[in-house]
Structure formats: C-alpha cells, structure tokens
Motif scaffolding. Structure first.
Motif, PDB file in Angstrom:
ATOM      1  N   GLY A 144       8.542   4.998   2.587  1.00  0.00           N
ATOM      2  CA  GLY A 144       7.404   5.149   3.494  1.00  0.00           C
ATOM      3  C   GLY A 144       7.869   5.302   4.935  1.00  0.00           C
ATOM      4  O   GLY A 144       9.001   5.726   5.189  1.00  0.00           O
ATOM      5  N   ILE A 159      13.711  -3.427  -3.221  1.00  0.00           N
ATOM      6  CA  ILE A 159      13.642  -4.402  -4.320  1.00  0.00           C
ATOM      7  C   ILE A 159      13.066  -3.717  -5.564  1.00  0.00           C
ATOM      8  O   ILE A 159      11.875  -3.436  -5.634  1.00  0.00           O
ATOM      9  N   PRO A 184       0.831  -1.207   0.000  1.00  0.00           N
ATOM     10  CA  PRO A 184       0.000   0.000   0.000  1.00  0.00           C
ATOM     11  C   PRO A 184       0.867   1.259   0.000  1.00  0.00           C
ATOM     12  O   PRO A 184       1.967   1.265   0.547  1.00  0.00           O
ATOM     13  N   LEU A 185       0.357   2.303  -0.605  1.00  0.00           N
ATOM     14  CA  LEU A 185       1.164   3.522  -0.786  1.00  0.00           C
ATOM     15  C   LEU A 185       0.350   4.760  -0.420  1.00  0.00           C
ATOM     16  O   LEU A 185       0.222   5.692  -1.228  1.00  0.00           O
ATOM     17  N   ALA A 186      -0.210   4.770   0.799  1.00  0.00           N
ATOM     18  CA  ALA A 186      -0.930   5.942   1.315  1.00  0.00           C
ATOM     19  C   ALA A 186      -1.843   6.564   0.258  1.00  0.00           C
ATOM     20  O   ALA A 186      -2.831   5.965  -0.144  1.00  0.00           O
ATOM     21  N   LEU A 219      10.690   7.572  -0.735  1.00  0.00           N
ATOM     22  CA  LEU A 219      11.098   6.461  -1.604  1.00  0.00           C
ATOM     23  C   LEU A 219      12.101   5.571  -0.888  1.00  0.00           C
ATOM     24  O   LEU A 219      12.762   6.013   0.056  1.00  0.00           O
ATOM     25  N   PRO A 232      -4.474   3.376   2.278  1.00  0.00           N
ATOM     26  CA  PRO A 232      -5.488   4.016   3.121  1.00  0.00           C
ATOM     27  C   PRO A 232      -6.246   5.175   2.453  1.00  0.00           C
ATOM     28  O   PRO A 232      -7.428   5.324   2.696  1.00  0.00           O
ATOM     29  N   TYR A 256       7.830  -7.927  -2.141  1.00  0.00           N
ATOM     30  CA  TYR A 256       6.775  -6.969  -1.792  1.00  0.00           C
ATOM     31  C   TYR A 256       7.392  -5.601  -2.050  1.00  0.00           C
ATOM     32  O   TYR A 256       8.425  -5.266  -1.457  1.00  0.00           O
ATOM     33  N   CYS A 257       6.816  -4.868  -2.982  1.00  0.00           N
ATOM     34  CA  CYS A 257       7.496  -3.666  -3.475  1.00  0.00           C
ATOM     35  C   CYS A 257       6.591  -2.442  -3.444  1.00  0.00           C
ATOM     36  O   CYS A 257       5.379  -2.552  -3.688  1.00  0.00           O
ATOM     37  N   ASP A 301      15.792  -0.372   4.159  1.00  0.00           N
ATOM     38  CA  ASP A 301      15.957   0.125   2.791  1.00  0.00           C
ATOM     39  C   ASP A 301      14.648   0.649   2.199  1.00  0.00           C
ATOM     40  O   ASP A 301      14.646   1.250   1.132  1.00  0.00           O
ATOM     41  N   GLU A 302      13.541   0.376   2.854  1.00  0.00           N
ATOM     42  CA  GLU A 302      12.220   0.655   2.255  1.00  0.00           C
ATOM     43  C   GLU A 302      11.905   2.148   2.147  1.00  0.00           C
ATOM     44  O   GLU A 302      12.575   2.994   2.731  1.00  0.00           O
ATOM     45  N   ASN A 313      -5.524  -2.265   2.627  1.00  0.00           N
ATOM     46  CA  ASN A 313      -4.609  -2.090   3.764  1.00  0.00           C
ATOM     47  C   ASN A 313      -5.391  -1.804   5.042  1.00  0.00           C
ATOM     48  O   ASN A 313      -6.235  -0.910   5.068  1.00  0.00           O
ATOM     49  N   ARG A 363       2.408  -7.582   7.745  1.00  0.00           N
ATOM     50  CA  ARG A 363       3.683  -6.841   7.659  1.00  0.00           C
ATOM     51  C   ARG A 363       3.870  -6.003   8.915  1.00  0.00           C
ATOM     52  O   ARG A 363       3.101  -5.067   9.170  1.00  0.00           O
TER      53      ARG A 363
HETATM   54  C1  LIG Z   1       5.267   6.755  -0.723  1.00  0.00           C
HETATM   55  C2  LIG Z   1       5.051   5.531   0.103  1.00  0.00           C
HETATM   56  C3  LIG Z   1       3.880   5.408   0.870  1.00  0.00           C
HETATM   57  C4  LIG Z   1       3.665   4.271   1.641  1.00  0.00           C
HETATM   58  N1  LIG Z   1       2.480   4.131   2.342  1.00  0.00           N
HETATM   59  C5  LIG Z   1       2.215   2.972   3.009  1.00  0.00           C
HETATM   60  C6  LIG Z   1       0.949   2.776   3.643  1.00  0.00           C
HETATM   61  O1  LIG Z   1       0.049   3.600   3.557  1.00  0.00           O
HETATM   62  N2  LIG Z   1       0.763   1.615   4.344  1.00  0.00           N
HETATM   63  C7  LIG Z   1       1.744   0.657   4.437  1.00  0.00           C
HETATM   64  O2  LIG Z   1       1.525  -0.385   5.068  1.00  0.00           O
HETATM   65  N3  LIG Z   1       2.942   0.819   3.823  1.00  0.00           N
HETATM   66  C8  LIG Z   1       3.184   1.945   3.104  1.00  0.00           C
HETATM   67  N4  LIG Z   1       4.387   2.091   2.450  1.00  0.00           N
HETATM   68  C9  LIG Z   1       5.363   0.978   2.464  1.00  0.00           C
HETATM   69  C10 LIG Z   1       5.176   0.077   1.225  1.00  0.00           C
HETATM   70  O3  LIG Z   1       3.929  -0.565   1.243  1.00  0.00           O
HETATM   71  C11 LIG Z   1       6.310  -0.970   1.130  1.00  0.00           C
HETATM   72  O4  LIG Z   1       6.413  -1.658   2.339  1.00  0.00           O
HETATM   73  C12 LIG Z   1       7.632  -0.312   0.795  1.00  0.00           C
HETATM   74  O5  LIG Z   1       7.469   0.632  -0.229  1.00  0.00           O
HETATM   75  C13 LIG Z   1       8.660  -1.363   0.369  1.00  0.00           C
HETATM   76  O6  LIG Z   1       9.902  -0.764   0.127  1.00  0.00           O
HETATM   77  P1  LIG Z   1      10.388  -0.205  -1.316  1.00  0.00           P
HETATM   78  O7  LIG Z   1       9.717   1.118  -1.470  1.00  0.00           O
HETATM   79  O8  LIG Z   1      11.844  -0.097  -1.176  1.00  0.00           O
HETATM   80  O9  LIG Z   1       9.922  -1.172  -2.360  1.00  0.00           O
HETATM   81  C14 LIG Z   1       4.641   3.232   1.673  1.00  0.00           C
HETATM   82  C15 LIG Z   1       5.804   3.374   0.897  1.00  0.00           C
HETATM   83  C16 LIG Z   1       6.026   4.491   0.120  1.00  0.00           C
HETATM   84  C17 LIG Z   1       7.271   4.592  -0.718  1.00  0.00           C
END
Ligand SMILES: Cc1cc2nc3c(=O)[nH]c(=O)nc-3n(C[C@H](O)[C@H](O)[C@H](O)COP(=O)(O)O)c2cc1C
Length: 326
Positions: free
Chosen positions: A165, A196, A18-20, A303, A42, A214-215, A162-163, A84, A136
């Motif tokens: 968010g 990744i 998920p990406l907010a 990022l 979300p 999971y990316c 490394d992730e 999510n 997660r």
């Molecule tokens: C801009 C952004 C927003 C994110 N928002 C959420 C979120 O709302 N809920 C959540 O569980 N993870 C969120 N994440 C984490 C991602 O779901 C994921 O775990 C993460 O991007 C993995 O790492 P990577 O960006 O290196 O691939 C977010 C990541 C990014 C980059």
C-alpha cells in the motif's frame, strides 16, 4: 485472551488492514467470523469512482455506499469489524464527520484511523459512541503514538517499510519501528504491521513486544478476497526481490512488474518528480485496475515484502488458523 482481544472483543489478536478497492462485506465478515477483525476499506465493494464535481454530493454518495456495505457485513457476522477513516484537515475534510455519523447510526463497532495527525475531536466523536479506535500512523513516530495513547486509542498499529500500500516516508523496517514504539507508549497495546505473512513473522512481532499483528498482503491471496485470480496466482509465484519500488506521492510505492508499473519505475529512476509520477499513477484507481481488474497495462499491483512466504491461495480461516497456530 490477551489485551488486544479484550479491547476489541475478538478471539485472536489479528486485524485485517483496509485495502482500498480490495475489500467487501463477504471478505470482511470472513475475517471476523474466523476470529480476527475485518476492516472495510475506503472503496469497499465498489467498481467505479464517483465523478460528481460537487464535493458535498460526492462525499454523501460515498458515505451511503459504505452504509450499504456495512449493512451487508452486519447480516453476515455479529462480531467486531471496522471501517477505515482517513481524516485530514483536523477532521474537517467534508468526508470524515459524515462517515462517522453513519458509523454511529449503523452501530459499527470499530474504526481503523489511518493518519499521522491525531485529531482529538475525531477521537472524541468515536469514543463518545463507544467505537473502538485502532490507530495507525501513515508515518509512525513516537510522538504520534503517544498522542494516540493520550487521546484514548484502544490499540496502536505500527507499520514498517515492509508493508504494502502507501509506504511511509521514513524508510524504517518493521523490526525497528515496533521496538521503538513499544518502548515509547505507556499502557496501550501495540500491533505490528508490514511483511507479516507467516507464523515465524507473528512470533518475531511478539518477541519485539507487539501484542498482535495487522496484515494486508497475506489476506489478498485468500479465496474470499475480490482481487483477480491472475493477481492472486502472481502473488503465489512471486518473491520479495521481484517487487519494484518507486517514488511517488506521498512518498513511495511498490508493485509487481508489469507494463504500467515498469513505466512508473523508469520515471522514478530518471529522477522525475514525485508530483509528476503521482499524476501518471492516477491515484488509487490504478490499484483497482491492476488488482481487481487484473489490467497491468493501466494498473499496478501493490504488495508487501512478505509475499515470499505466501505459497497458496487459501480460505481466510485457514490463513488465520495458521498465523495464530502457536
Ligand atoms: C493493495 C493494498 C491497499 C491498501 N489500502 C489501504 C487503505 O485503503 N487504507 C489503509 O489504511 N491502509 C491500506 N493498506 C495498508 C494495509 O492496511 C496494511 O497496513 C498493510 O497491508 C500491512 O502490510 P502487509 O501488506 O505487508 O501485510 C493497503 C495495503 C495494500 C497491500
């Protein structure tokens, strides 16, 4: 077909986290239709925060707008997708249970459960209605992975520092955390997350014992994602060493440089408290401003460190085919 694919009924063992503010039905369905598993974040498909002072009303409105996005996904794909959930306070946070009720009513196939605490009641609610559980931990530990396994998680995602968010509070990279958790659980497949973004990283994750990936970041630079074109181009042009890292609530955040992010970094360097920096940051709405609106005076660009390997903006299908090629 490996255990992750079987458990989630997908072609490839790849999940879009998920990406907010950055997801919507079109993007999520594109991931699922390309053989992965797409997840509605979300604030999927939204542009504004609900400001109603009554939390009950606010939660109800948030659930109904998610229902709307879920219905759009169902029109675009028959495959597995997730919503999510971020449970707090044992799941009695006013939001999680109405959200799950909506997911049951709409037949949502899977949930990405984000949270370091495993709440058995919430796991049971999902399991009773055959909603697959992708667990997660925000702060991964052997004990929360084992608790997720005991309570019946279908797959467990382990995220390194490394992730992108909201970063974990422990500064442990993907290489270390994945090995640790693969050894800690008994029978549940583990997916690796954090950094990744290319085939080599997928191979490395599998070599560490993960059974899928999971990316987030790699999908932000896709044609179907709603992130501003300016931000996608900046991802292509940037490398990991350019990313800022600052303290905030709950722990740390990264951003590409820009006037607002530079200011947050300065506050962090000056030793300003996490609470104060969190207030200036203004929660995840700053992410919407920086990434959906492309406004770097008021927002930031979050990022992961894998961005160095992102060289072009491609359709989701091309990204998945490339990551899964070997
Ligand atoms: C801009 C952004 C927003 C994110 N928002 C959420 C979120 O709302 N809920 C959540 O569980 N993870 C969120 N994440 C984490 C991602 O779901 C994921 O775990 C993460 O991007 C993995 O790492 P990577 O960006 O290196 O691939 C977010 C990541 C990014 C980059």
């Amino acid at each position: 077909m490996n255990r992750v694919c079987k458990a989630l009924n997908i072609k490839y063992p790849i999940i879009q986290g998920p990406l907010a503010w950055l997801t919507n039905a079109k993007f999520v369905a594109a991931v699922t239709n390309a053989g992965g598993l797409g997840t509605l974040g979300p604030a999927a498909g939204q542009n504004e925060r609900f400001r109603d002072p009554d939390p009950v009303k606010r939660h109800a409105m948030t659930v109904e707008r998610m229902r709307n996005e879920v219905r759009k996904v169902k029109k675009l794909t028959a495959g597995t997708f997730a919503v999510n959930i971020i449970p707090a306070n044992g799941g009695n946070d006013g939001h999680t249970k109405p959200l799950i009720k909506m997911m049951i009513e709409e037949g949502v196939p899977a949930a990405v459960y984000t949270g370091s605490e495993v709440y058995p009641e919430i796991f049971q609610m999902l399991k009773d209605h055959d909603i697959k559980i992708i667990y997660r931990a925000q702060n991964p530990t052997a004990s929360n992975a084992r608790a997720a396994e005991e309570n019946g998680a279908d797959v467990i995602v382990e995220t390194g520092f490394d992730e992108g968010g909201t970063l974990p509070k422990q500064v442990v990279g993907t290489f270390s955390i994945v090995r640790m958790i693969v050894d800690a659980v008994d029978h549940t497949p583990v997916l690796a997350a954090g950094g990744i973004t290319d085939r080599r990283a997928v191979k490395a994750a599998l070599a560490l014992g993960a059974e899928g990936v999971y990316c987030g970041s790699v999908f932000i630079a896709s044609e179907e994602n709603r992130t501003a074109a300016k931000v996608k181009q900046a991802i292509v042009n940037s490398t990991a060493d350019e990313l800022l890292l600052f303290r905030t609530k709950p722990a740390y955040y990264r951003s590409l440089p820009g006037p607002f992010a530079d200011h947050l970094q300065e506050l962090s360097d000056q030793g300003v408290s996490r609470d104060e920096i969190g207030k200036v940051m203004g929660g995840l709405y700053g992410l919407k401003r920086g990434m959906v609106d492309g406004d770097w005076d008021q927002g930031y660009v979050s990022l992961g460190t894998g961005i160095t390997s992102i060289h072009e903006i491609r359709p989701v299908k091309a990204i998945i085919d490339d990551l899964m090629a070997d």
